[in-house]
Design a protein around this motif. Structure first.
Motif, PDB file in Angstrom:
ATOM      1  N   LEU A  75       0.619  -1.442   0.126  1.00  0.00           N
ATOM      2  CA  LEU A  75       0.240   0.032  -0.372  1.00  0.00           C
ATOM      3  C   LEU A  75       0.628   1.236   0.239  1.00  0.00           C
ATOM      4  O   LEU A  75       0.616   2.208  -0.408  1.00  0.00           O
ATOM      5  N   LEU A  76       2.077   1.210   1.057  1.00  0.00           N
ATOM      6  CA  LEU A  76       3.142   2.407   0.825  1.00  0.00           C
ATOM      7  C   LEU A  76       3.601   2.619  -0.325  1.00  0.00           C
ATOM      8  O   LEU A  76       3.251   3.483  -1.118  1.00  0.00           O
ATOM      9  N   GLY A  77       3.677   1.047  -1.073  1.00  0.00           N
ATOM     10  CA  GLY A  77       4.920   1.389  -2.592  1.00  0.00           C
ATOM     11  C   GLY A  77       3.392   1.913  -3.314  1.00  0.00           C
ATOM     12  O   GLY A  77       3.851   2.547  -4.623  1.00  0.00           O
ATOM     13  N   TRP A  78       1.989   1.604  -3.451  1.00  0.00           N
ATOM     14  CA  TRP A  78       1.345   1.901  -4.274  1.00  0.00           C
ATOM     15  C   TRP A  78       0.980   3.343  -4.246  1.00  0.00           C
ATOM     16  O   TRP A  78       0.442   4.586  -5.290  1.00  0.00           O
ATOM     17  N   PHE A  79       1.549   4.251  -2.619  1.00  0.00           N
ATOM     18  CA  PHE A  79       1.028   5.576  -2.310  1.00  0.00           C
ATOM     19  C   PHE A  79       1.917   6.693  -3.422  1.00  0.00           C
ATOM     20  O   PHE A  79       2.131   7.545  -3.690  1.00  0.00           O
ATOM     21  N   MET A  80       3.459   5.193  -2.720  1.00  0.00           N
ATOM     22  CA  MET A  80       4.512   6.134  -3.141  1.00  0.00           C
ATOM     23  C   MET A  80       4.108   6.496  -5.064  1.00  0.00           C
ATOM     24  O   MET A  80       5.170   7.537  -5.740  1.00  0.00           O
ATOM     25  N   LEU A  81       3.780   5.874  -5.341  1.00  0.00           N
ATOM     26  CA  LEU A  81       3.758   5.400  -7.080  1.00  0.00           C
ATOM     27  C   LEU A  81       3.449   6.568  -7.753  1.00  0.00           C
ATOM     28  O   LEU A  81       3.243   8.061  -8.499  1.00  0.00           O
ATOM     29  N   ALA A  82       1.852   6.678  -6.771  1.00  0.00           N
ATOM     30  CA  ALA A  82       0.450   7.893  -7.448  1.00  0.00           C
ATOM     31  C   ALA A  82       0.965   9.916  -6.866  1.00  0.00           C
ATOM     32  O   ALA A  82       1.590   9.895  -7.465  1.00  0.00           O
ATOM     33  N   ALA A  83       1.912   9.766  -6.032  1.00  0.00           N
ATOM     34  CA  ALA A  83       2.349  10.607  -5.462  1.00  0.00           C
ATOM     35  C   ALA A  83       4.307  11.017  -5.788  1.00  0.00           C
ATOM     36  O   ALA A  83       3.874  12.297  -5.791  1.00  0.00           O
ATOM     37  N   SER A  84       4.595  10.110  -6.655  1.00  0.00           N
ATOM     38  CA  SER A  84       5.646  10.820  -7.194  1.00  0.00           C
ATOM     39  C   SER A  84       5.198  11.906  -8.508  1.00  0.00           C
ATOM     40  O   SER A  84       5.699  11.987  -9.583  1.00  0.00           O
ATOM     41  N   GLY A  85       3.912  11.441  -8.568  1.00  0.00           N
ATOM     42  CA  GLY A  85       3.049  12.596  -9.801  1.00  0.00           C
ATOM     43  C   GLY A  85       3.259  13.909 -10.062  1.00  0.00           C
ATOM     44  O   GLY A  85       3.539  15.118  -9.887  1.00  0.00           O
ATOM     45  N   ILE A  86       3.328  14.080  -8.123  1.00  0.00           N
ATOM     46  CA  ILE A  86       3.967  15.661  -8.062  1.00  0.00           C
ATOM     47  C   ILE A  86       4.957  16.122  -8.385  1.00  0.00           C
ATOM     48  O   ILE A  86       5.467  17.451  -8.584  1.00  0.00           O
ATOM     49  N   PRO A  87       6.200  15.433  -7.424  1.00  0.00           N
ATOM     50  CA  PRO A  87       7.188  16.311  -8.058  1.00  0.00           C
ATOM     51  C   PRO A  87       8.025  16.016  -9.615  1.00  0.00           C
ATOM     52  O   PRO A  87       8.703  16.987  -9.744  1.00  0.00           O
ATOM     53  N   ILE A  88       7.433  15.208 -10.138  1.00  0.00           N
ATOM     54  CA  ILE A  88       6.840  15.138 -11.808  1.00  0.00           C
ATOM     55  C   ILE A  88       6.784  15.919 -12.991  1.00  0.00           C
ATOM     56  O   ILE A  88       6.957  16.890 -13.389  1.00  0.00           O
ATOM     57  N   GLY A  89       5.539  16.673 -11.515  1.00  0.00           N
ATOM     58  CA  GLY A  89       4.236  17.983 -12.685  1.00  0.00           C
ATOM     59  C   GLY A  89       5.232  19.386 -11.935  1.00  0.00           C
ATOM     60  O   GLY A  89       4.795  20.077 -12.605  1.00  0.00           O
ATOM     61  N   ASP A  90       5.553  19.409 -10.962  1.00  0.00           N
ATOM     62  CA  ASP A  90       6.692  20.159 -10.451  1.00  0.00           C
ATOM     63  C   ASP A  90       8.113  20.851 -11.194  1.00  0.00           C
ATOM     64  O   ASP A  90       8.354  21.717 -11.523  1.00  0.00           O
ATOM     65  N   ALA A  91       8.229  19.544 -11.679  1.00  0.00           N
ATOM     66  CA  ALA A  91       9.438  19.653 -12.941  1.00  0.00           C
ATOM     67  C   ALA A  91       9.401  20.878 -13.830  1.00  0.00           C
ATOM     68  O   ALA A  91       9.599  21.059 -14.094  1.00  0.00           O
ATOM     69  N   LEU A  92       8.236  19.605 -14.863  1.00  0.00           N
ATOM     70  CA  LEU A  92       7.176  19.655 -15.686  1.00  0.00           C
ATOM     71  C   LEU A  92       7.320  21.191 -15.741  1.00  0.00           C
ATOM     72  O   LEU A  92       7.196  22.528 -16.506  1.00  0.00           O
ATOM     73  N   ILE A  93       6.269  22.265 -14.339  1.00  0.00           N
ATOM     74  CA  ILE A  93       5.730  23.714 -13.945  1.00  0.00           C
ATOM     75  C   ILE A  93       7.336  24.483 -13.973  1.00  0.00           C
ATOM     76  O   ILE A  93       7.099  25.619 -14.685  1.00  0.00           O
ATOM     77  N   VAL A  94       7.864  23.942 -13.746  1.00  0.00           N
ATOM     78  CA  VAL A  94       9.475  24.821 -13.695  1.00  0.00           C
ATOM     79  C   VAL A  94      10.122  24.746 -14.361  1.00  0.00           C
ATOM     80  O   VAL A  94      10.353  26.089 -15.301  1.00  0.00           O
ATOM     81  N   ARG A  95      10.097  23.299 -15.727  1.00  0.00           N
ATOM     82  CA  ARG A  95      10.926  24.067 -16.944  1.00  0.00           C
ATOM     83  C   ARG A  95       9.535  24.637 -17.552  1.00  0.00           C
ATOM     84  O   ARG A  95      10.257  26.079 -18.618  1.00  0.00           O
ATOM     85  N   ARG A  96       8.096  24.552 -17.298  1.00  0.00           N
ATOM     86  CA  ARG A  96       7.424  25.451 -18.193  1.00  0.00           C
ATOM     87  C   ARG A  96       7.706  27.147 -18.075  1.00  0.00           C
ATOM     88  O   ARG A  96       6.911  27.917 -19.207  1.00  0.00           O
TER      89      ARG A  96
END
Length: 125
Positions: A75-96
């Motif tokens: 369950l922690l693994g699934w959460f971490m997988l889903a939550a990895s979208g946050i820093p991915i999105g942050d990286a895209l926002i910073v680059r954009r």
């Protein structure tokens, strides 16, 4: 052994984002290091938005701690997988926003990569 390592790393990620949120809530100027150029940290209205982000960061860290205490490694693994979208999105926002590549890839991208590795280790355990 790998499950223990991944669990400890997940706890460190949870602690890190909780601290970042607390610092951002106590001192909104801290959020200026997010990577978006010309962040108007002096603007009271924008500071309110930074407070919203800070509260969400704290909650994200608390979710991690709840799963560390009451959940399974999977369950922690699934959460971490889903939550990895946050820093991915942050990286895209910073680059954009024409922010520095070091912030986009070195901070947000590296965080996402670590979270993806943690999730893989937990899901495969």
């Amino acid at each position: 052994m790998l499950t223990t390592t991944a669990t400890v790393l997940a706890g460190l990620i949870g602690l890190g984002i909780t601290v970042i949120g607390a610092l951002g809530l106590l001192n909104p100027r801290f959020a200026g290091g997010f990577g978006i150029p010309d962040t108007p940290v002096q603007d009271p209205t924008f500071r309110s938005w930074l407070a919203v982000k800070a509260v969400r960061d704290i909650a994200s860290g608390l979710f991690t701690f709840i799963l560390l205490v009451a959940g399974t490694p999977q369950l922690l693994g699934w959460f971490m997988l889903a939550a990895s979208g946050i820093p991915i999105g942050d990286a895209l926002i910073v680059r954009r926003s024409d922010g520095p590549k070091a912030a986009a890839y070195g901070v947000h991208g590296a965080t996402a990569a670590v979270m993806l590795v943690i999730s893989a280790l937990l899901l495969l355990s």
